[in-house]
Design an enzyme around this catalytic site. Structure first.
Site, PDB file in Angstrom:
ATOM      1  N   THR A   1     -26.542 -10.893   8.386  1.00  0.00           N
ATOM      2  CA  THR A   1     -27.299 -12.137   8.399  1.00  0.00           C
ATOM      3  C   THR A   1     -28.163 -12.179   9.656  1.00  0.00           C
ATOM      4  OG1 THR A   1     -27.150 -14.569   8.383  1.00  0.00           O
ATOM      5  CG2 THR A   1     -25.389 -13.387   9.515  1.00  0.00           C
TER       6      THR A   1
ATOM      7  N   HIS B   1      -9.090 -10.131  11.174  1.00  0.00           N
ATOM      8  CA  HIS B   1      -8.144  -9.494  12.087  1.00  0.00           C
ATOM      9  C   HIS B   1      -6.889  -9.002  11.369  1.00  0.00           C
ATOM     10  CE1 HIS B   1      -6.937  -8.212  15.881  1.00  0.00           C
ATOM     11  NE2 HIS B   1      -6.981  -9.328  16.595  1.00  0.00           N
TER      12      HIS B   1
END
Length: 424
Positions: free
Chosen positions: A343, A395
């Protein structure tokens, strides 16, 4: 004979749509293949054409209501003879085309008036073509004219956002005038404070749901770095004209970032993977989503097998996505899937942000504005075109070390773009 107007199939994953607009009212005549309604899904806008010539007899689902795929949303009476035969010109049209016809006779009497009328008709048609359907609907509901609104879309197109922005300014002006009239010199503000409740579009609801899903299901963390864009800027400047002459497309920054991201993904496959239940799914292909602000909101079309694409292929595909996103012409299958997303908030002036991943992906790269900043090189302070970049990752499967090294590898490739071609 009566014919049902049904919601067409718009993709395997889409089961519900919203009636965005009826172009025809009950009793209105309609020609074969003329658009009678606009249907909006979570990702695409679909036009519903008339199956034949005739007239609309009944509207079952009104504007703003939802319907399932296959539901009947209206009925029309089809004139089979009119549908089978080509449309004939009206006597008026024929007389206008005949030598000495009504229009020519009128023109011969008053040529200046005829020319003015023709120019006005052309201007009106051109103006109507530049107004996007959603913007036209909003302006009509408020009784506003397109000439009153500043158009910011490509080619002077008037977008939905332009209409909403103009309405907001008009409302703010009204409130300010009301406050000025009703506020006493020392007392509190008197009079009404209005609110407007507007239902979310299907696309906006989908975006909201996906963002909340990402925050709820993934362990999101963002790492940052900055890139000296001097080498890429110089390379673009050197080869911009020959590149455009050969491929008929401009050489942008996005193709460099796509290429660099793919090389980094090859070294760190977990960033290109996804969590599926208690398993990790690794991919040996690279489908890169490109976030684009379209006419209806943010969309993320996907470059399939981007590892096989050249710089020109990438630039052409992104340019095509951007044009069709603005016109709401992207296909549903182009918005599905993807293994990693890029993006670019820099086109809106963003210096730094924390992008949110697009589930079930595990990573998203955020680009930002390029700014000349002082940096130290070989013990001296110099000015360089610098860009902050951000990597948000899941994560659960990507450790901090891998994420930081991944972003550092992208930095190294872009600061020495020859490495992208050599794949080192």
């Amino acid at each position: 004979m009566p014919v049902e107007l049904k919601v067409p199939s718009v993709g395997e994953s889409v089961t519900e749509v919203e009636i965005s607009e009826w172009r025809k009212a009950e009793g209105d005549p309609v020609k074969r293949d003329e658009v009678v309604a606009i249907i909006e899904t979570e990702k695409v806008t679909v036009e519903l054409p008339a199956p034949g010539s005739g007239k609309i007899t009944k509207i079952v689902k009104k504007k703003g209501e939802t319907a399932k795929v296959g539901d009947v949303i209206g009925y029309m009476e089809v004139d089979e003879k009119a549908s089978e035969q080509p449309e004939k010109e009206s006597p008026e049209t024929e007389s206008q085309r005949e030598p000495g016809g009504e229009q020519e006779r009128e023109a011969s009497k008053n040529p200046e008036k005829s020319q003015d009328t023709t120019e006005k008709d052309r201007a009106d048609a051109s103006e109507a073509a530049r107004v996007m359907p959603a913007a036209r609907r909003i302006l009509a509901e408020r009784g506003l004219k397109p000439q009153e609104v500043v158009a910011t879309g490509p080619g002077g197109r008037l977008l939905k956002e332009d209409a909403l922005r103009h309405i907001e300014k008009v409302e703010e002006s009204k409130v300010e005038q009301t406050v000025a009239r009703e506020k006493s010199p020392t007392g509190p503000i008197l009079g009404p404070r209005e609110e407007e409740i507007v239902p979310m579009s299907p696309l906006r609801r989908r975006i909201a749901a996906r963002l909340v899903e990402a925050q709820r299901t993934a362990a999101l963390l963002t790492t940052f770095n900055e890139i000296d864009m001097s080498a890429v800027v110089a390379l673009r400047r050197q080869y911009r004209e020959p590149f455009e002459r050969k491929y008929s497309i401009k050489l942008g920054f996005m193709s460099f970032f796509v290429k660099a991201s793919i090389e980094a993904l090859k070294l760190f496959p977990q960033v290109n993977a996804e969590v599926r239940g208690t398993d990790i799914v690794y991919r040996n292909y690279y489908d890169i989503g490109i976030a684009i602000g379209g006419g209806r909101g943010l969309v993320v079309p996907v470059l399939r097998n981007a590892e096989r694409m050249s710089f020109a292929d990438i630039e052409r595909a992104i340019d095509d996505f951007a044009r069709r996103a603005e016109a709401n012409k992207l296909n549903l299958d182009e918005l599905q899937g993807g293994t990693f997303t890029i993006t670019n908030g820099g086109i809106y002036g963003s210096l730094l942000s924390t992008p949110i991943i697009n589930p079930p992906q595990s990573g998203i790269l955020g680009m930002h504005a390029i700014q000349d900043r002082p940096v130290v090189r070989e013990g001296e302070i110099v000015i360089r075109p610098m860009m902050y970049v951000a990597l948000t990752y899941d994560h659960r499967i990507v450790d901090g070390r891998e994420a930081v090294t991944f972003l550092g590898h992208i930095k190294g490739l872009l600061e020495n773009p020859a490495r992208i071609l050599l794949e080192v």
